[in-house]
Design an enzyme around this catalytic site. Structure first.
Site, short mmCIF file in Angstrom:
data_model
loop_
_atom_site.label_atom_id
_atom_site.label_comp_id
_atom_site.label_asym_id
_atom_site.label_seq_id
_atom_site.Cartn_x
_atom_site.Cartn_y
_atom_site.Cartn_z
N GLU B 80 0.88 -1.40 -0.05
CA GLU B 80 -0.25 0.05 0.22
C GLU B 80 0.96 1.08 0.23
O GLU B 80 -0.04 1.88 0.18
CB GLU B 80 -0.88 0.20 1.09
CG GLU B 80 -0.44 -0.40 2.61
CD GLU B 80 -0.72 1.37 3.31
OE1 GLU B 80 -2.24 0.85 3.45
OE2 GLU B 80 -0.03 1.70 3.88
N CYS B 112 -3.39 -4.59 3.58
CA CYS B 112 -2.05 -5.34 3.88
C CYS B 112 -2.51 -6.84 3.59
O CYS B 112 -1.34 -7.60 3.81
CB CYS B 112 -2.53 -5.56 5.98
SG CYS B 112 -2.32 -3.75 6.84
N ARG B 198 -14.56 2.08 14.96
CA ARG B 198 -15.58 1.33 15.13
C ARG B 198 -16.14 0.15 14.55
O ARG B 198 -16.49 -0.59 14.80
CB ARG B 198 -17.21 2.65 14.61
CG ARG B 198 -18.82 1.31 14.79
CD ARG B 198 -18.86 0.84 13.58
NE ARG B 198 -20.03 0.64 13.75
CZ ARG B 198 -19.88 -1.45 14.15
NH1 ARG B 198 -19.15 -1.67 13.71
NH2 ARG B 198 -21.21 -1.78 14.34
N THR B 200 -13.07 -1.50 13.17
CA THR B 200 -11.15 -2.06 12.91
C THR B 200 -11.62 -2.99 14.41
O THR B 200 -10.47 -3.95 12.31
CB THR B 200 -10.11 -1.02 13.78
OG1 THR B 200 -10.75 0.45 13.24
CG2 THR B 200 -8.70 -1.36 14.50
N HIS B 233 -2.78 -12.83 9.96
CA HIS B 233 -1.60 -10.78 10.34
C HIS B 233 -1.85 -10.44 11.73
O HIS B 233 -2.61 -10.37 12.67
CB HIS B 233 -3.27 -10.32 9.87
CG HIS B 233 -2.58 -8.71 9.17
ND1 HIS B 233 -1.71 -8.08 9.12
CD2 HIS B 233 -3.94 -7.80 9.52
CE1 HIS B 233 -1.95 -6.68 8.81
NE2 HIS B 233 -2.55 -6.45 9.04
N LYS B 238 -2.17 -7.03 20.29
CA LYS B 238 -3.42 -8.23 21.16
C LYS B 238 -4.59 -8.48 19.75
O LYS B 238 -5.22 -9.49 20.03
CB LYS B 238 -4.54 -6.44 21.32
CG LYS B 238 -4.85 -6.65 22.55
CD LYS B 238 -5.07 -5.14 23.38
CE LYS B 238 -5.55 -6.01 24.92
NZ LYS B 238 -5.60 -4.35 25.10
N ASN B 265 3.17 -3.46 12.74
CA ASN B 265 3.22 -3.70 11.78
C ASN B 265 3.76 -3.41 10.10
O ASN B 265 3.18 -2.32 9.72
CB ASN B 265 1.80 -3.09 11.61
CG ASN B 265 0.71 -3.95 10.86
OD1 ASN B 265 1.17 -4.52 9.49
ND2 ASN B 265 -0.33 -3.06 10.67
#
Lengths: 138, 344
Positions: B80, B112, B198, B200, B233, B238, B265
């Site tokens: 990206e 991603c 909201r 994600t 991924h 978390k 990331n």
């Protein structure tokens, strides 16, 4: 102050992809000497020489170096940076930027290898010129 | 049998600590670290971009495969952060890697997961007999707006895979799950992406990772317990751990491929780098499950089985752990210079 400018034209950059991207030089099959950048005629053997295209290994040692503190135009954000003379494993000496290494860790004789990096941008909207730089082997 | 005949990773040397970024924006470093489970992230050098990362990863993949680059008939690079809006990254990479000019090539973009999408396309081309070998690369120098939550995670790195016959790791099958989900986007000409907070987690990352993984397991007729390693991924530390808990995957099966806490990331390079870390240690017969996630949104899931060839090739290039541990910390000031956030 006179600004030093390092630029090559787009056609010249395009014509030199092989040496710039892949470290392509040549070797005289008669006297055995290797050349970078590639020569049209062997300086030792003249027209009796036989030049063959070779790809250098990308390994060498630092033959000499200097720290640039007054940069060429376009290199301001890299200052201070190091330009070295690299003695390739196969013999020829070439000039290139030594990166990813603290200046205090750069000494003559250290082994280096080539890495593919951006050399400079023509401008934010211009062509990006890629090529090889050098890092000290850890 | 088709699969991975060569693989390689590359991660830039520079790191910035989460605490260093948090300090600049007046945040509590411990809270941020605990929230994201990221201690530090990789930062590209001032002369590095997706193209240079792809070349370095590609060289490692070629070294491991031992094949002639002229035998590569297709190259797809997923990112990206392609340096050009118009002009392929792949043409520069192919020239630098001395790949055959009789070449099918295009750049890909799917947040991603563009790297794993590239792997699927190459696999299909090899399976169809159109090409002998193909190279798929996922690489990024991802952008995070200064002060935004993404600034703590947006990192740089990539992984390359050469796919063909007689593999070191068989790609047994793949499965994809895709929906139109507005969780993350970047408009033309914008320097930084935006994210719909909201969306994600649940309807984006977890829904797609879970659906793709379940779809793959159903397709190959296996339970997840049969896999020796699982890689998801890794947008932060978390999310993948929570997804692993959903599937009841024990730590010893996912920690080898979980690298986000130490490098951040790497977007299109994220789960592919996790896969290379697992390939660096896996043994013959081991089964690996890989599921990527790309915002927008979709997931690609892969079932991979290691062959005896893996042991023969993996020491022919630097391992992923070498690149993770090879590091030089920089300050936020140097970071802004490297990421061209300074306007001179």
């Amino acid at each position: 102050m006179i600004k030093m400018v390092h630029r090559s034209s787009i056609p010249l950059h395009w014509r030199l992809y092989e040496p710039k991207y892949k470290l392509v030089g040549n070797k005289c099959l008669k006297c055995g000497e290797s050349f970078f950048p590639p020569r049209n005629i062997c300086p030792n053997c003249g027209r009796k020489g036989a030049l063959k295209k070779i790809v250098f290994s990308g390994r060498g040692t630092i033959y000499s170096y200097t720290v640039i503190r007054t940069p060429l135009d376009g290199f301001e954000q890299q200052t201070p940076y190091v330009i070295g003379v690299i003695k390739l494993k196969e013999g020829p000496k070439i000039v290139g930027q030594i990166v990813d290494t603290e200046i205090r860790d750069i000494t003559i004789g250290k082994e280096v290898k080539s890495v593919f990096r951006k050399i400079y941008d023509d401008s934010p909207s211009g062509l990006i010129h890629y090529g090889l730089k050098w890092v000290v082997i850890e | 049998m088709l699969g991975i005949v060569g693989y390689g990773a590359y991660i830039p040397k520079y790191r910035i600590k989460t605490a260093e970024i948090a300090k600049i924006w007046g945040k509590n470093p411990k809270e941020i670290e605990k929230g994201l489970l990221i201690k530090e992230k990789s930062v590209p050098g001032i002369d590095e971009d997706t193209i240079t990362i792809a070349v370095e990863a590609g060289q490692n993949a070629l070294a491991r495969s031992g094949i002639n680059p002229k035998d590569i008939g297709a190259l797809f690079i997923g990112s990206e952060s392609h340096p050009y809006a118009v002009k392929p990254s792949g043409t520069v990479v192919a020239e630098a890697l001395n790949i055959n000019r009789e070449l099918r090539l295009a750049d890909m973009e799917f947040a991603c997961k563009a790297g794993t999408a590239a792997m699927q396309i190459i696999l299909s081309m090899v399976k169809a007999g159109d090409i002998k070998y193909g190279m798929a690369i996922g690489a990024d120098t991802s952008q995070g707006r200064p002060g935004d939550a993404l600034e703590y995670s947006a990192a740089a790195g990539g992984a390359a895979f050469i796919i063909g016959k007689d593999p070191a790791a068989i790609i047994e099958d793949t499965y994809s799950f895709t929906t139109d989900t507005p969780d993350f986007w970047r408009r033309e000409g914008e320097n930084y992406p935006k994210h719909g907070a909201r969306f994600t987690g649940e309807p984006s990352y977890f829904r797609h990772i879970i659906q793709a993984t379940k779809g793959l397991l159903n397709k190959v007729g296996r339970n997840i317990e049969e896999y020796d390693y699982v890689v998801f991924h890794q947008p932060n530390g978390k999310f993948p751990v929570k997804a692993m808990k959903y599937f009841k995957v024990p730590k010893e099966k996912y920690l080898p491929g979980l690298v986000v806490d130490r490098i951040g990331n790497c977007y299109s390079g994220s789960s592919p780098i996790g896969l290379t870390a697992v390939l660096d240690i896996a043994n013959e017969g081991d089964k690996i499950l890989l599921t990527s996630y790309g915002s927008g949104a979709g997931s690609d899931s892969f079932s991979i089985i290691v062959t005896k060839r893996l042991k023969e090739i993996r020491d022919k290039a630097k391992k992923t752990e070498y690149y993770i541990e090879r590091k030089q910390y920089i300050s936020y000031g140097v970071y802004t210079k490297f990421r061209k956030k300074l306007k001179i």
